[in-house]
Scaffold this motif. Structure first.
Motif, short mmCIF file in Angstrom:
data_model
loop_
_atom_site.label_atom_id
_atom_site.label_comp_id
_atom_site.label_asym_id
_atom_site.label_seq_id
_atom_site.Cartn_x
_atom_site.Cartn_y
_atom_site.Cartn_z
N TYR A 3 -11.46 -40.32 10.91
CA TYR A 3 -10.29 -41.13 11.24
C TYR A 3 -10.00 -42.20 10.19
CZ TYR A 3 -10.46 -38.84 15.74
OH TYR A 3 -10.46 -37.89 16.72
N HIS A 194 -2.71 -52.36 16.13
CA HIS A 194 -3.81 -52.81 16.97
C HIS A 194 -3.38 -53.85 18.00
CE1 HIS A 194 -6.62 -51.12 13.69
NE2 HIS A 194 -6.38 -50.23 14.63
N ALA A 197 -2.24 -51.72 20.63
CA ALA A 197 -3.34 -51.07 21.35
C ALA A 197 -3.74 -51.93 22.54
CB ALA A 197 -4.54 -50.87 20.42
N VAL A 198 -3.59 -53.23 22.41
CA VAL A 198 -3.93 -54.13 23.51
C VAL A 198 -2.75 -54.33 24.46
CG1 VAL A 198 -4.63 -56.48 24.12
CG2 VAL A 198 -5.70 -55.32 22.19
N HIS A 227 3.99 -42.80 7.04
CA HIS A 227 4.59 -42.10 8.18
C HIS A 227 5.46 -43.05 9.00
CE1 HIS A 227 3.85 -39.50 12.03
NE2 HIS A 227 5.02 -39.25 11.49
N GLN A 246 4.08 -44.38 16.03
CA GLN A 246 3.44 -43.53 15.03
C GLN A 246 1.95 -43.41 15.31
OE1 GLN A 246 1.09 -44.78 12.49
NE2 GLN A 246 0.81 -42.70 11.74
N TYR A 247 1.37 -44.48 15.87
CA TYR A 247 -0.09 -44.61 15.97
C TYR A 247 -0.58 -44.08 17.32
CZ TYR A 247 -4.40 -47.13 14.62
OH TYR A 247 -5.66 -47.47 14.23
N VAL A 248 -0.10 -42.88 17.69
CA VAL A 248 -0.40 -42.35 19.03
C VAL A 248 -1.89 -42.14 19.26
CG1 VAL A 248 1.72 -41.27 19.81
CG2 VAL A 248 0.34 -40.14 18.08
N ARG A 249 -2.66 -41.99 18.18
CA ARG A 249 -4.07 -41.72 18.44
C ARG A 249 -4.79 -42.94 19.01
NH1 ARG A 249 -3.73 -42.33 12.92
NH2 ARG A 249 -5.28 -43.60 11.82
N ALA A 250 -4.20 -44.12 18.87
CA ALA A 250 -4.88 -45.32 19.37
C ALA A 250 -4.05 -46.17 20.33
CB ALA A 250 -5.34 -46.19 18.20
N LYS A 252 -1.36 -46.57 23.52
CA LYS A 252 -0.63 -46.02 24.68
C LYS A 252 0.50 -46.99 25.01
CE LYS A 252 -3.45 -42.59 25.41
NZ LYS A 252 -3.30 -42.38 23.94
N SER B 59 -9.62 -49.55 21.99
CA SER B 59 -9.03 -48.34 22.53
C SER B 59 -9.82 -47.12 22.09
CB SER B 59 -7.55 -48.21 22.17
OG SER B 59 -7.42 -47.89 20.81
N ASP B 62 -7.58 -40.96 20.63
CA ASP B 62 -7.18 -39.74 21.33
C ASP B 62 -7.19 -38.58 20.34
OD1 ASP B 62 -5.71 -37.66 22.51
OD2 ASP B 62 -4.65 -39.08 23.81
#
Ligand code: SF4
Lengths: 374, 96
Positions: A3, A194, A197-198, A227, A246-250, A252, B59, B62
């Motif tokens: 990652y 980030h 992310a919070v 991106h 863009q930062y969907v991996r971290a 929501k 977090s 995913d």
């Protein structure tokens, strides 16, 4: 490292840049809000990959840089006080107050300790029952959950010798203040991944609609940033102004609910002064009434210190994107990371320090390319 | 200070009494093990990647979403390569 490394692939970065050039028909001005992104952009020379006319403005997203002078001065008073053990993140130590900095106070015998986590400060309080441990609680939404936990634990453990000098700040109100300013030239925002992310990114939806700007939640690696820029420019070219992630991996949409919950229990939203920007309503966190006994300002009767920011530092204009760091007359001469005049020259996330470190002589366009992306 | 990096959960310390707010874990950052609070990622398990900032996992990464986006990035890359290959092919075939 997983990652991390795959998001630094120079080949893919070039491809993304190519795609960006393909879709761009007009000049656009974007702002990356977060200092971590500024650092990556300058370090990897990402701005040199952008199509002509697409410009990045470096926003106020560095908590070290925006901590107001008054609070630094309060920190200096506390740190010099006999019986006090002052615990801080390392990057606050060289931030200039009106007369000196924490590092000098430490050199003169003040008990200043660098901690990695606020929980380390709680541990110090347990280990040193005869000392007053004060933690310097600065940072954005990313750091607030950690500080909140420190206070929460201190209360649960019944620690009487732990307190907080708090100057937490909130990002969306600052973005709104920038957008609302009549000379704001920013047409699209990369929001800090980030932070989102919070707190999630629901809060940006009304802002994007009201000021008609696309906002794209973006990560921190070179490919993430390119991106994010691509997504923002795409919206602009298509006449859209939405909030995208863009930062969907971290990140929501709703963010981290347990973290938000504890922050809400420990803190309440207050007006806060930002270095270089002035006071912004509802833009900070202070301790909630229940946790007032942990407020160092009250505990030590610090009172308010009134100070003027030095006139020859233009960091306020840098933070608002009105000038670039090297356009400040003091840049690289009277002001260097060794002898910073303003906080934006201190932290590696500050725009002035990033420019100094990676492009010392750059009055011209950045020369770096993704060859630097390793 | 804002630097937050992804690491893999190697171990979770089971706190007696099971207060989720006191859950701690050992996180592996490319070979370096560090302790972090897992209070804010109650569903994270051993083997998961988490983003850690000032001693707290903020977090869970995913994996599925990461793959999707990465595949898309690579797709853009391949499209570019394809175009380039076509261009190259065309220049070759152009009679002098
Ligand atoms: S170069 Fe130094 S003096 Fe100029 S704006 Fe940046 S921090 Fe302030």
């Amino acid at each position: 490292m997983k990652y991390l490394d795959e998001y630094r692939d120079g080949e893919l970065a070039q491809r993304l840049a190519q795609e960006l050039r393909r879709i761009t028909t007009r000049p656009w001005t974007l702002m990356e809000v977060c200092g971590g992104q500024t650092h990556a952009i300058v370090k990897f020379g990402l701005d040199a990959l952008l199509p002509e006319g697409v410009r990045l403005i470096h926003g106020p997203g560095c908590p070290v840089c925006v901590t107001p002078l008054e609070i630094i001065d309060q920190a200096l008073v506390l740190a010099a006080r006999p019986g006090v053990l002052f615990a801080s993140f390392g990057d606050m130590l060289r931030v200039p107050g009106s007369t000196t900095d924490l590092l000098s106070v430490k050199a003169q015998g003040g008990d200043v300790r660098i901690v990695y986590s606020p929980l380390d400060a709680v541990r110090l309080a347990e280990q040193n029952p005869d000392r007053e441990v004060v933690f310097f609680g600065v940072g954005f939404e990313t750091t607030a959950p950690a500080t909140a936990m420190a206070v929460f634990q201190a209360e649960q453990k019944g620690l009487k010798n732990f307190s907080l000098l708090v100057s937490h700040v909130l990002v969306p109100p600052a973005i709104e203040a920038l957008m609302a300013s009549p000379d704001c030239r920013v047409q699209g925002f990369l929001a800090a991944g980030h932070v989102c992310a919070v707190v999630g990114y629901e809060e940006y939806v009304p802002l994007a609609a009201k000021y008609r700007v696309p906002i794209v939640v973006t990560g921190f690696e070179p490919l993430d940033i390119l991106h994010g820029i691509l997504m923002t420019v795409k919206q602009l070219e298509e006449g859209r102004c939405e909030v995208e992630n863009q930062y969907v991996r971290a990140v929501k949409r709703e963010g981290n609910l347990p973290a938000q919950d504890l922050v809400r229990r420990v803190f309440s939203v207050v007006p806060r002064k930002w270095r270089g920007l002035g006071e912004i309503p509802q833009s900070g966190l202070g301790l909630a009434a229940k946790y007032a006994p942990f407020d160092a300002e009250k505990k030590f009767g610090l009172g308010t210190i009134r100070v003027e920011e030095p006139a020859d530092c233009l960091s306020g204009r840098v933070l608002q994107g009105q000038i670039r760091p090297h356009e400040c007359p003091a840049f690289g001469t009277r002001c260097t990371p060794e002898h910073p005049l303003g906080a934006t020259m201190v932290s590696s996330e500050g725009a002035c320090a990033a420019y100094y470190r990676y492009r010392r002589h750059s009055h011209e366009q950045p020369a770096a390319t993704t060859a630097a992306v390793s | 200070m804002c630097l937050a990096i992804p690491g893999k959960i190697e171990r979770i310390e089971n706190i007696e009494g099971g207060d989720p707010l006191s859950r701690m874990g050992k996180i592996n950052f490319g070979g370096i093990l560090k302790e972090a609070s897992l209070a804010y990622v109650p569903d994270a398990q051993v083997g998961d990647y988490v983003i850690v900032h000032v001693g707290f996992a903020l977090s869970k990464v995913d994996e599925e979403e990461a793959h999707k986006v990465f595949d898309y990035l690579k797709e853009i890359g391949e499209l570019g390569e394809l175009e380039e290959a076509e261009e190259a092919a065309q220049t070759k075939e152009t009679p002098r």
